[in-house]
Design an enzyme around this catalytic site. Sequence first.
Site, PDB file in Angstrom:
ATOM      1  N   ASP A  67       0.813  -1.210   0.000  1.00  0.00           N
ATOM      2  CA  ASP A  67       0.000   0.000   0.000  1.00  0.00           C
ATOM      3  C   ASP A  67       0.852   1.268   0.000  1.00  0.00           C
ATOM      4  O   ASP A  67       2.077   1.214   0.171  1.00  0.00           O
ATOM      5  CB  ASP A  67      -0.972   0.010   1.199  1.00  0.00           C
ATOM      6  CG  ASP A  67      -0.329  -0.509   2.490  1.00  0.00           C
ATOM      7  OD1 ASP A  67       0.915  -0.539   2.567  1.00  0.00           O
ATOM      8  OD2 ASP A  67      -1.070  -0.880   3.400  1.00  0.00           O
ATOM      9  N   ASP A 135      -7.781  -2.333  14.176  1.00  0.00           N
ATOM     10  CA  ASP A 135      -9.180  -2.552  13.774  1.00  0.00           C
ATOM     11  C   ASP A 135      -9.330  -3.776  12.859  1.00  0.00           C
ATOM     12  O   ASP A 135     -10.378  -3.962  12.237  1.00  0.00           O
ATOM     13  CB  ASP A 135      -9.765  -1.298  13.104  1.00  0.00           C
ATOM     14  CG  ASP A 135      -9.071  -0.945  11.776  1.00  0.00           C
ATOM     15  OD1 ASP A 135      -8.093  -1.637  11.391  1.00  0.00           O
ATOM     16  OD2 ASP A 135      -9.515   0.015  11.123  1.00  0.00           O
ATOM     17  N   HIS A 137      -7.543  -4.442  10.120  1.00  0.00           N
ATOM     18  CA  HIS A 137      -7.209  -4.293   8.702  1.00  0.00           C
ATOM     19  C   HIS A 137      -5.927  -5.046   8.355  1.00  0.00           C
ATOM     20  O   HIS A 137      -5.046  -5.226   9.205  1.00  0.00           O
ATOM     21  CB  HIS A 137      -7.129  -2.811   8.274  1.00  0.00           C
ATOM     22  CG  HIS A 137      -5.970  -2.030   8.799  1.00  0.00           C
ATOM     23  ND1 HIS A 137      -6.117  -0.816   9.438  1.00  0.00           N
ATOM     24  CD2 HIS A 137      -4.627  -2.244   8.763  1.00  0.00           C
ATOM     25  CE1 HIS A 137      -4.927  -0.343   9.756  1.00  0.00           C
ATOM     26  NE2 HIS A 137      -4.007  -1.197   9.359  1.00  0.00           N
ATOM     27  N   GLU A 142      -9.781  -1.681   5.212  1.00  0.00           N
ATOM     28  CA  GLU A 142     -10.459  -1.385   6.467  1.00  0.00           C
ATOM     29  C   GLU A 142     -11.726  -2.243   6.591  1.00  0.00           C
ATOM     30  O   GLU A 142     -12.195  -2.818   5.598  1.00  0.00           O
ATOM     31  CB  GLU A 142     -10.827   0.109   6.495  1.00  0.00           C
ATOM     32  CG  GLU A 142      -9.618   1.050   6.506  1.00  0.00           C
ATOM     33  CD  GLU A 142      -8.920   1.133   7.860  1.00  0.00           C
ATOM     34  OE1 GLU A 142      -9.036   0.209   8.682  1.00  0.00           O
ATOM     35  OE2 GLU A 142      -8.225   2.154   8.078  1.00  0.00           O
TER      36      GLU A 142
HETATM   37  C1  F6R Z   1       1.396  -1.450   6.100  1.00  0.00           C
HETATM   38  C2  F6R Z   1       0.144  -2.153   6.224  1.00  0.00           C
HETATM   39  C3  F6R Z   1      -0.683  -2.108   7.459  1.00  0.00           C
HETATM   40  C4  F6R Z   1       0.118  -2.397   8.725  1.00  0.00           C
HETATM   41  C5  F6R Z   1      -0.784  -2.300   9.954  1.00  0.00           C
HETATM   42  C6  F6R Z   1      -0.004  -2.527  11.234  1.00  0.00           C
HETATM   43  O1  F6R Z   1       1.947  -1.651   4.813  1.00  0.00           O
HETATM   44  O2  F6R Z   1      -0.243  -2.765   5.285  1.00  0.00           O
HETATM   45  O3  F6R Z   1      -1.742  -3.021   7.366  1.00  0.00           O
HETATM   46  O4  F6R Z   1       0.666  -3.683   8.628  1.00  0.00           O
HETATM   47  O5  F6R Z   1      -1.375  -1.042   9.987  1.00  0.00           O
HETATM   48  O6  F6R Z   1       0.925  -1.489  11.380  1.00  0.00           O
HETATM   49  P1  F6R Z   1       2.099  -1.578  12.462  1.00  0.00           P
HETATM   50  O7  F6R Z   1       2.967  -2.707  12.045  1.00  0.00           O
HETATM   51  O8  F6R Z   1       2.809  -0.250  12.360  1.00  0.00           O
HETATM   52  O9  F6R Z   1       1.452  -1.814  13.784  1.00  0.00           O
END
Ligand code: F6R
Length: 242
Positions: A67, A135, A137, A142
């Site tokens: 992403d 959440d 995701h 989301e």
């Molecule tokens: C990032 C991504 C997100 C993160 C998620 C957890 O490329 O795809 O889904 O993996 O937001 O983020 P952290 O690892 O910072 O807790």
Amino acid sequence: MFNIIVTDNYDQASSEAFKIMRDVLRKENPVLGLATGSSPVGLYKKMIADHNTNGTSYKNVITFNLDEYIGIPKTHDQSYYTFMHENLFDHIDIPEENTHVPVGETDNPEEECAKYEEELQKYTIDIQVLGIGSDGHIAFNEPGTPFDSLTHVMELEEQTRRDNARFFDDNIDLVPTHAVTMGLASIMRAKKIIMIATGANKADAVYDMIKGQKSTDCPASILQDHDDVTIILDKEAATRIK
Ligand code: F6R
């Protein structure tokens, strides 16, 4: 069924992830699906150390990132393009043209999504690295994202923007509101998936993903349908699944 590994801490979780990654890197032309955020940084450090110490080469490796934020330039210090260069690409011998990060700096994000998905479809990802949002995701899919989604534009939930404000001077107003993200169906095409989740703030999402009913309310629950997912946790993230 998930293969679940509970470790004592983040460093051990990163080591477990690296063991799985190392086997994939032994393949001839591996295709890696990569994530940003805090969760994979320890894994990337171990990949860099292994490159430096053992000479593991990335010349024939192809990567696709999950992403990218929309609305900040790719040179921004918090773009995922910058993140990947600082945390991995600049420290290994991967050719720039082998790396793919969605383009968020565009007037036409839908077109970028279509282009990214088209490129992605030419490959099969051998190993997809994932983190999970508090959440539920995965990538930036989301809650409510359809399970059959391909690369698309996502409006970020306030909780996600609050979680990520730590990278933007603790100011939620500076966190972009939208992102380009691989879809849930794009992610499910990967042959093998590893998820790293550590810290108490992930415990509920981890529970919903593993023990909850499969539902778009918890996008990560789609992984229940994949036959090769390893979930690597620390004790704090694992508290609710025991
Ligand atoms: C990032 C991504 C997100 C993160 C998620 C957890 O490329 O795809 O889904 O993996 O937001 O983020 P952290 O690892 O910072 O807790």
